[in-house]
Scaffold this motif. Structure first.
Motif, PDB file in Angstrom:
ATOM      1  N   GLY A 158     -37.414  65.051  -8.635  1.00 16.60           N
ATOM      2  CA  GLY A 158     -36.309  64.455  -9.382  1.00 16.60           C
ATOM      3  C   GLY A 158     -35.638  63.314  -8.644  1.00 16.60           C
ATOM      4  N   ALA A 159     -35.504  63.435  -7.329  1.00 19.20           N
ATOM      5  CA  ALA A 159     -34.886  62.358  -6.543  1.00 19.20           C
ATOM      6  C   ALA A 159     -35.748  61.102  -6.597  1.00 19.20           C
ATOM      7  N   GLY A 160     -37.071  61.286  -6.585  1.00 22.06           N
ATOM      8  CA  GLY A 160     -37.973  60.152  -6.689  1.00 22.06           C
ATOM      9  C   GLY A 160     -37.876  59.475  -8.048  1.00 22.06           C
ATOM     10  N   PHE A 165     -35.964  54.983 -11.455  1.00 19.09           N
ATOM     11  CA  PHE A 165     -35.155  54.508 -12.573  1.00 19.09           C
ATOM     12  C   PHE A 165     -34.101  53.500 -12.106  1.00 19.09           C
ATOM     13  N   VAL A 166     -33.446  53.806 -10.994  1.00 20.24           N
ATOM     14  CA  VAL A 166     -32.415  52.898 -10.472  1.00 20.24           C
ATOM     15  C   VAL A 166     -33.030  51.565 -10.056  1.00 20.24           C
ATOM     16  N   ARG A 167     -34.190  51.617  -9.428  1.00 17.72           N
ATOM     17  CA  ARG A 167     -34.866  50.368  -9.045  1.00 17.72           C
ATOM     18  C   ARG A 167     -35.214  49.534 -10.276  1.00 17.72           C
ATOM     19  N   ALA A 168     -35.561  50.206 -11.379  1.00 20.98           N
ATOM     20  CA  ALA A 168     -35.872  49.499 -12.620  1.00 20.98           C
ATOM     21  C   ALA A 168     -34.614  48.889 -13.231  1.00 20.98           C
ATOM     22  N   VAL A 169     -33.497  49.613 -13.166  1.00 20.98           N
ATOM     23  CA  VAL A 169     -32.225  49.086 -13.663  1.00 20.98           C
ATOM     24  C   VAL A 169     -31.835  47.837 -12.874  1.00 20.98           C
ATOM     25  N   TRP A 235     -45.002  58.321 -13.492  1.00 21.24           N
ATOM     26  CA  TRP A 235     -44.253  58.033 -12.269  1.00 21.24           C
ATOM     27  C   TRP A 235     -44.069  56.543 -12.007  1.00 21.24           C
ATOM     28  N   ASN A 236     -44.246  55.762 -13.086  1.00 24.89           N
ATOM     29  CA  ASN A 236     -43.865  54.355 -12.939  1.00 24.89           C
ATOM     30  C   ASN A 236     -43.569  53.692 -14.272  1.00 24.89           C
ATOM     31  N   GLU A 237     -44.580  53.462 -15.102  1.00 27.69           N
ATOM     32  CA  GLU A 237     -44.403  52.558 -16.242  1.00 27.69           C
ATOM     33  C   GLU A 237     -43.331  53.023 -17.235  1.00 27.69           C
ATOM     34  N   ILE A 238     -43.372  54.279 -17.658  1.00 28.36           N
ATOM     35  CA  ILE A 238     -42.410  54.749 -18.674  1.00 28.36           C
ATOM     36  C   ILE A 238     -40.976  54.724 -18.148  1.00 28.36           C
ATOM     37  N   PRO A 239     -40.696  55.314 -16.975  1.00 27.78           N
ATOM     38  CA  PRO A 239     -39.324  55.216 -16.456  1.00 27.78           C
ATOM     39  C   PRO A 239     -38.899  53.779 -16.150  1.00 27.78           C
ATOM     40  N   THR A 240     -39.861  52.941 -15.752  1.00 35.37           N
ATOM     41  CA  THR A 240     -39.525  51.553 -15.456  1.00 35.37           C
ATOM     42  C   THR A 240     -39.109  50.805 -16.713  1.00 35.37           C
TER      43      THR A 240
END
Length: 282
Positions: A158-160, A165-169, A235-240
């Protein structure tokens, strides 16, 4: 270099968002394809420079060349339409609906992915001599990026995911600032300089950009990266994509719209009671 004031900037952004919803599907796809392709080439260029010079800063300084070129040529990125199109909806532009907004987002997503993936295939051929040799140093660097920014996040659970998500924001906060910057000047030099600064920042900081990732992760997989398509998606595209939507719309689109288009009424002057001159002198 002519400067466009924020009030006029807001109107230009709204006009651009409305225009994109009315664009023909063919034109939307072509412009999105070229946007994804050029950004993919810019990412390949930046990673090549970083791998060969050992300086991430140099790579970041040169990466914006792709972003500037694609916007000067009128092409589109998903991160940009995430910010511009909702403004036309909020401004109640005639003919702009939630459906037309989602339609635009969907076609731009598909076009961006097709363009970025096409470049990923071409560059994978280039880095492996037609898949006849192991990846060169740049190819190895790309595979490491793919592994570290998928499985690397998954190791922290979850922390990852929160970090991703924050990096994408943060990414689309900067990228959409670059998109807005394209409207801040009417001169070629003014547009280029204004766009260059926030894009250099996002790339150097390692933020997560959904269209750049449409190139980085497929090419890593094509060259044998140690992660799966499912790792890439979850673990990348969707959350990004979701983080990019939140970052661009919240910190750029809505802030500009609320304070420069829907400005709150100005506060009236408060007149203090006048003190008689004799009283004041005592």
């Amino acid at each position: 270099m002519s400067y466009v004031k924020p009030k006029d900037l807001a109107v230009r952004m709204i006009d651009a968002g409305a225009q994109k919803t009315f664009m023909a599907t063919r034109d939307t796809l072509i412009r999105a394809f070229m946007g994804g392709a050029i950004l993919g080439l810019a990412a390949a260029f930046a990673v090549t420079v970083t791998a060969q010079t050992g300086s991430a800063l140099v790579g970041a300084m040169l990466f914006p060349v792709g972003f500037v070129l694609l916007y000067l040529m009128g092409f589109d990125l998903l991160t940009g339409v995430f910010t511009l199109v909702p403004l036309a909806l909020l401004d109640r532009r005639r003919g702009v609906t939630v459906r037309s907004m989602l339609r635009n987002w969907g076609w731009v997503f598909l076009g961006n992915f097709a363009g970025a993936f096409t470049v990923a295939v071409l560059m994978a051929i280039y880095f492996t001599t037609g898949f006849a040799t192991p990846p060169n140093e740049v190819g190895v660097a790309l595979m490491e990026i793919g592994h570290g920014r998928t499985v690397g996040y998954a190791e922290y659970g979850g922390a990852g995911m929160l970090t991703l998500f924050v990096r994408a924001v943060l990414c689309n906060w900067m990228v959409s600032t670059g998109v807005a910057a394209a409207f801040m000047s009417d001169s070629l030099a003014g547009k280029a300089i204004a766009m260059w600064m926030p894009i250099m920042l996002f790339f150097y900081m390692g933020f997560e950009h959904s269209i750049v990732n449409m190139f980085l992760f497929p090419i890593a997989l094509l060259m044998g990266g140690n992660f799966t398509v499912l790792d890439y998606l979850i673990w990348n595209e969707i959350p990004t994509v979701l983080g990019n939507l939140v970052g661009g719309l919240t910190f750029v689109g809505l802030t500009i719209y609320m304070t420069h288009r829907r400005t709150a009424p100005e506060r009236g002057l408060v007149e203090l009671p006048r003190v008689p001159a004799q009283t004041a002198s005592r």
